[in-house]
Design a protein around this motif. Structure first.
Motif, PDB file in Angstrom:
ATOM      1  N   PHE A 248     -89.666 111.460  -3.773  1.00 48.87           N
ATOM      2  CA  PHE A 248     -90.169 112.453  -3.102  1.00 48.87           C
ATOM      3  C   PHE A 248     -89.696 112.459  -1.602  1.00 48.87           C
ATOM      4  CE2 PHE A 248     -93.896 111.939  -6.028  1.00 48.87           C
ATOM      5  CZ  PHE A 248     -93.455 112.693  -6.926  1.00 48.87           C
ATOM      6  N   GLN A 249     -89.505 111.283  -1.059  1.00 46.48           N
ATOM      7  CA  GLN A 249     -88.864 110.939   0.093  1.00 46.48           C
ATOM      8  C   GLN A 249     -87.396 111.538   0.221  1.00 46.48           C
ATOM      9  OE1 GLN A 249     -90.642 106.991   1.465  1.00 46.48           O
ATOM     10  NE2 GLN A 249     -89.875 107.954   3.209  1.00 46.48           N
ATOM     11  N   SER A 250     -86.682 111.146  -0.907  1.00 52.75           N
ATOM     12  CA  SER A 250     -85.147 111.367  -1.269  1.00 52.75           C
ATOM     13  C   SER A 250     -85.252 113.169  -1.360  1.00 52.75           C
ATOM     14  CB  SER A 250     -84.695 110.822  -2.285  1.00 52.75           C
ATOM     15  OG  SER A 250     -85.072 111.475  -3.572  1.00 52.75           O
ATOM     16  N   MET A 251     -86.352 113.660  -1.470  1.00 49.77           N
ATOM     17  CA  MET A 251     -86.402 115.207  -1.542  1.00 49.77           C
ATOM     18  C   MET A 251     -86.664 116.164  -0.452  1.00 49.77           C
ATOM     19  SD  MET A 251     -87.197 115.187  -5.538  1.00 49.77           S
ATOM     20  CE  MET A 251     -87.131 116.734  -5.892  1.00 49.77           C
ATOM     21  N   GLY A 252     -86.750 115.036   0.611  1.00 51.08           N
ATOM     22  CA  GLY A 252     -87.272 115.753   1.834  1.00 51.08           C
ATOM     23  C   GLY A 252     -88.651 115.522   2.418  1.00 51.08           C
ATOM     24  N   LEU A 253     -89.509 114.862   1.457  1.00 54.06           N
ATOM     25  CA  LEU A 253     -90.696 114.665   2.004  1.00 54.06           C
ATOM     26  C   LEU A 253     -90.913 113.729   3.036  1.00 54.06           C
ATOM     27  CD1 LEU A 253     -91.252 116.501  -0.620  1.00 54.06           C
ATOM     28  CD2 LEU A 253     -93.286 115.267  -1.064  1.00 54.06           C
ATOM     29  N   GLY A 254     -91.761 113.656   3.998  1.00 52.82           N
ATOM     30  CA  GLY A 254     -92.063 112.752   4.826  1.00 52.82           C
ATOM     31  C   GLY A 254     -92.757 111.445   3.876  1.00 52.82           C
ATOM     32  N   HIS A 255     -92.756 110.658   4.727  1.00 56.52           N
ATOM     33  CA  HIS A 255     -93.467 109.218   4.195  1.00 56.52           C
ATOM     34  C   HIS A 255     -94.596 109.288   3.643  1.00 56.52           C
ATOM     35  CE1 HIS A 255     -93.536 104.819   3.638  1.00 56.52           C
ATOM     36  NE2 HIS A 255     -94.675 104.737   4.305  1.00 56.52           N
ATOM     37  N   ALA A 256     -95.606 109.675   4.582  1.00 55.37           N
ATOM     38  CA  ALA A 256     -96.930 109.872   4.300  1.00 55.37           C
ATOM     39  C   ALA A 256     -97.137 110.980   3.235  1.00 55.37           C
ATOM     40  CB  ALA A 256     -97.722 110.254   5.416  1.00 55.37           C
ATOM     41  N   GLU A 257     -96.415 112.097   3.174  1.00 54.25           N
ATOM     42  CA  GLU A 257     -96.339 113.184   2.482  1.00 54.25           C
ATOM     43  C   GLU A 257     -96.093 112.646   0.897  1.00 54.25           C
ATOM     44  OE1 GLU A 257     -94.774 117.898   2.498  1.00 54.25           O
ATOM     45  OE2 GLU A 257     -93.976 116.160   3.630  1.00 54.25           O
ATOM     46  N   ALA A 258     -95.113 111.829   0.919  1.00 50.60           N
ATOM     47  CA  ALA A 258     -94.630 111.505  -0.447  1.00 50.60           C
ATOM     48  C   ALA A 258     -95.518 110.479  -1.029  1.00 50.60           C
ATOM     49  CB  ALA A 258     -93.267 110.709  -0.170  1.00 50.60           C
ATOM     50  N   ASN A 259     -96.167 109.521  -0.408  1.00 54.76           N
ATOM     51  CA  ASN A 259     -97.150 108.715  -0.890  1.00 54.76           C
ATOM     52  C   ASN A 259     -98.284 109.248  -1.386  1.00 54.76           C
ATOM     53  OD1 ASN A 259     -95.741 106.202  -0.470  1.00 54.76           O
ATOM     54  ND2 ASN A 259     -96.537 106.038   1.948  1.00 54.76           N
ATOM     55  N   ARG A 260     -98.747 110.487  -0.777  1.00 49.59           N
ATOM     56  CA  ARG A 260     -99.987 111.134  -0.898  1.00 49.59           C
ATOM     57  C   ARG A 260     -99.548 111.835  -2.205  1.00 49.59           C
ATOM     58  NH1 ARG A 260    -102.035 115.986   1.489  1.00 49.59           N
ATOM     59  NH2 ARG A 260    -100.199 115.606   3.122  1.00 49.59           N
ATOM     60  N   LEU A 261     -98.434 112.495  -2.439  1.00 46.73           N
ATOM     61  CA  LEU A 261     -97.997 113.264  -3.863  1.00 46.73           C
ATOM     62  C   LEU A 261     -97.898 112.114  -4.852  1.00 46.73           C
ATOM     63  CD1 LEU A 261     -97.668 115.728  -5.057  1.00 46.73           C
ATOM     64  CD2 LEU A 261     -95.154 115.435  -4.456  1.00 46.73           C
ATOM     65  N   ALA A 262     -97.419 111.168  -4.837  1.00 46.91           N
ATOM     66  CA  ALA A 262     -97.259 110.069  -5.727  1.00 46.91           C
ATOM     67  C   ALA A 262     -98.442 109.625  -6.224  1.00 46.91           C
ATOM     68  CB  ALA A 262     -96.640 108.982  -5.191  1.00 46.91           C
ATOM     69  N   ALA A 263     -99.636 109.156  -5.145  1.00 47.06           N
ATOM     70  CA  ALA A 263    -100.973 108.896  -5.604  1.00 47.06           C
ATOM     71  C   ALA A 263    -101.670 109.967  -6.393  1.00 47.06           C
ATOM     72  CB  ALA A 263    -101.797 108.719  -4.315  1.00 47.06           C
ATOM     73  N   SER A 264    -101.690 111.250  -6.086  1.00 48.85           N
ATOM     74  CA  SER A 264    -102.004 112.558  -6.572  1.00 48.85           C
ATOM     75  C   SER A 264    -101.721 112.690  -8.112  1.00 48.85           C
ATOM     76  CB  SER A 264    -102.062 113.456  -5.831  1.00 48.85           C
ATOM     77  OG  SER A 264    -102.318 113.537  -4.419  1.00 48.85           O
ATOM     78  N   VAL A 265    -100.397 112.524  -8.286  1.00 50.38           N
ATOM     79  CA  VAL A 265     -99.610 112.596  -9.555  1.00 50.38           C
ATOM     80  C   VAL A 265    -100.115 111.522 -10.459  1.00 50.38           C
ATOM     81  CG1 VAL A 265     -97.737 112.563 -10.967  1.00 50.38           C
ATOM     82  CG2 VAL A 265     -97.771 113.845  -8.772  1.00 50.38           C
ATOM     83  N   ASN A 266    -100.118 110.229  -9.887  1.00 52.51           N
ATOM     84  CA  ASN A 266    -100.869 109.094 -10.673  1.00 52.51           C
ATOM     85  C   ASN A 266    -102.177 109.292 -11.127  1.00 52.51           C
ATOM     86  OD1 ASN A 266     -98.677 107.305 -11.148  1.00 52.51           O
ATOM     87  ND2 ASN A 266     -98.484 106.997  -8.994  1.00 52.51           N
ATOM     88  N   GLY A 267    -103.094 109.722 -10.041  1.00 60.17           N
ATOM     89  CA  GLY A 267    -104.479 110.088 -10.310  1.00 60.17           C
ATOM     90  C   GLY A 267    -104.515 111.028 -11.545  1.00 60.17           C
ATOM     91  N   ALA A 268    -103.818 112.041 -11.329  1.00 59.41           N
ATOM     92  CA  ALA A 268    -104.282 113.014 -12.316  1.00 59.41           C
ATOM     93  C   ALA A 268    -103.729 112.623 -13.719  1.00 59.41           C
ATOM     94  CB  ALA A 268    -103.369 114.401 -11.839  1.00 59.41           C
ATOM     95  N   GLU A 269    -102.578 112.060 -13.715  1.00 62.37           N
ATOM     96  CA  GLU A 269    -102.286 111.514 -15.104  1.00 62.37           C
ATOM     97  C   GLU A 269    -103.044 110.612 -15.892  1.00 62.37           C
ATOM     98  OE1 GLU A 269     -97.813 110.719 -14.966  1.00 62.37           O
ATOM     99  OE2 GLU A 269     -97.367 112.807 -14.247  1.00 62.37           O
ATOM    100  N   THR A 270    -103.371 109.686 -14.970  1.00 59.46           N
ATOM    101  CA  THR A 270    -104.416 108.553 -15.356  1.00 59.46           C
ATOM    102  C   THR A 270    -105.538 108.970 -16.128  1.00 59.46           C
ATOM    103  OG1 THR A 270    -103.556 107.053 -13.788  1.00 59.46           O
ATOM    104  CG2 THR A 270    -105.549 106.472 -14.884  1.00 59.46           C
TER     105      THR A 270
END
Ligand SMILES: [Cu+2]
Length: 309
Positions: A248-270
């Motif tokens: 997500f960072q490589s796609m232009g998201l900021g550090h915090a934003e990228a971490n937050r998105l990754a956590a949300s995706v992981n949560g939803a998928e779990t």
């Protein structure tokens, strides 16, 4: 692709408006170039030919392009169903007395997260890293957008879309409903086929970006979506990389934003279960999709979107 002669490479380079090349020892980097990407495209591809005029093989093992958040070597592989996907390439062999082409639909330099828009004629500084020749400074010339038709969308398939909001020749957009509803409708309009229903879940929306899992025909993957003035569009499809903050960072998201998105995706998928996660992870490589029908065909990747995933 390897050629026994460098003449074809030279001919290709000469067909561009202005060709340039860089000579380092026995290596000749012929016309490193980036076809002009569409104005707001976050990605671009770099092409060139590398001739080894010496008697010892070398290897291209890395590339650095400061204007991109991430740059890497890729290869494009076209599967039997006509879908071109990009896979990371660890290194490219440059045999002695040979010329290796980095070209559309084959090996290329992938730039993700461009920090500034490119303009025709720009020279983009980059470093190629060779096993033996070491670091070689080059400049990728921004060439005119290539005239090839990359965005051949199967408009026929769209007629079967559940929502029917997509216009055959206009920008693909789905209006109305919540973000998640729009995303589901968009993915179905773009990729569902009568014989292959598409299930979209889970959908994680964070501001103007989103990640959607999809399943179709026993296969699956994740779509990364972005929202602009015209609504949501699919930027790319990939597998396990779309749960990683680094992606997500490589796609232009900021550090915090990228971490937050990754956590949300992981949560939803779990909560969706291990079977689904395994199916979404199974998608190999990355398929650049991009907004359809905007008259931009210059994505730099020769992808056939006609068959969806
Ligand atoms: Cu690529």
């Amino acid at each position: 692709m390897r050629l026994t002669s460098i003449f074809l490479a030279l001919a290709l380079a000469a067909s561009s408006a202005i060709a340039h090349d860089i000579q380092v020892g026995d290596l000749e980097i012929i016309h490193p170039a980036i076809p002009l990407p569409p104005p707001s495209a976050p990605t671009a591809a770099g092409y060139m030919a590398i001739a080894n005029n010496g008697t010892h093989p070398d290897r291209l093992i890395g590339v650095e392009v400061p204007i991109a958040k991430s740059s890497s070597l890729h290869r494009t592989e076209v599967s039997a169903d006509g879908v071109a996907r990009m896979l990371p390439l660890e290194a490219a062999d440059i045999p002695a007395d040979d010329t290796v082409l980095f070209e559309q639909g084959a090996m290329h330099v992938m730039l993700m997260g461009l920090s500034a828009p490119l303009h025709e004629g720009d020279m983009v500084p980059a470093t190629l890293i060779f096993q033996h020749a070491g670091r070689v400074e080059v400049e990728f010339m921004v060439d005119p957008a290539d005239g090839m038709d990359h965005g051949t969308m199967d408009h026929g398939a769209m007629d079967h879309s559940a929502m029917g909001h997509a216009q055959a020749d206009g920008p693909m957009s789905v209006m109305g409903g919540t973000d998640a509803e729009q995303i589901e409708a968009l993915l179905k309009a773009q990729f569902e086929r009568p014989e292959a229903p598409l299930t979209v879940a889970p959908i994680t929306v964070q501001g103007s970006v989103a990640v959607a899992g999809w399943s179709q025909d026993g296969n699956g993957g994740r779509a990364f979506l972005r929202k602009d003035d015209h609504g949501w569009f699919v930027e790319l499809c990939s597998g396990e990389s779309l749960v990683l903050p680094a992606t997500f960072q490589s796609m232009g998201l900021g550090h915090a934003e990228a971490n937050r998105l990754a956590a949300s995706v992981n949560g939803a998928e779990t909560s969706a279960g291990a079977d689904l996660i395994a199916r979404l992870n199974a998608f190999e490589g990355t398929v650049i999709i991009g907004r359809q029908g905007m008259g931009d065909h210059g994505h730099g990747h020769n992808e056939d979107k006609a068959h969806g995933h």
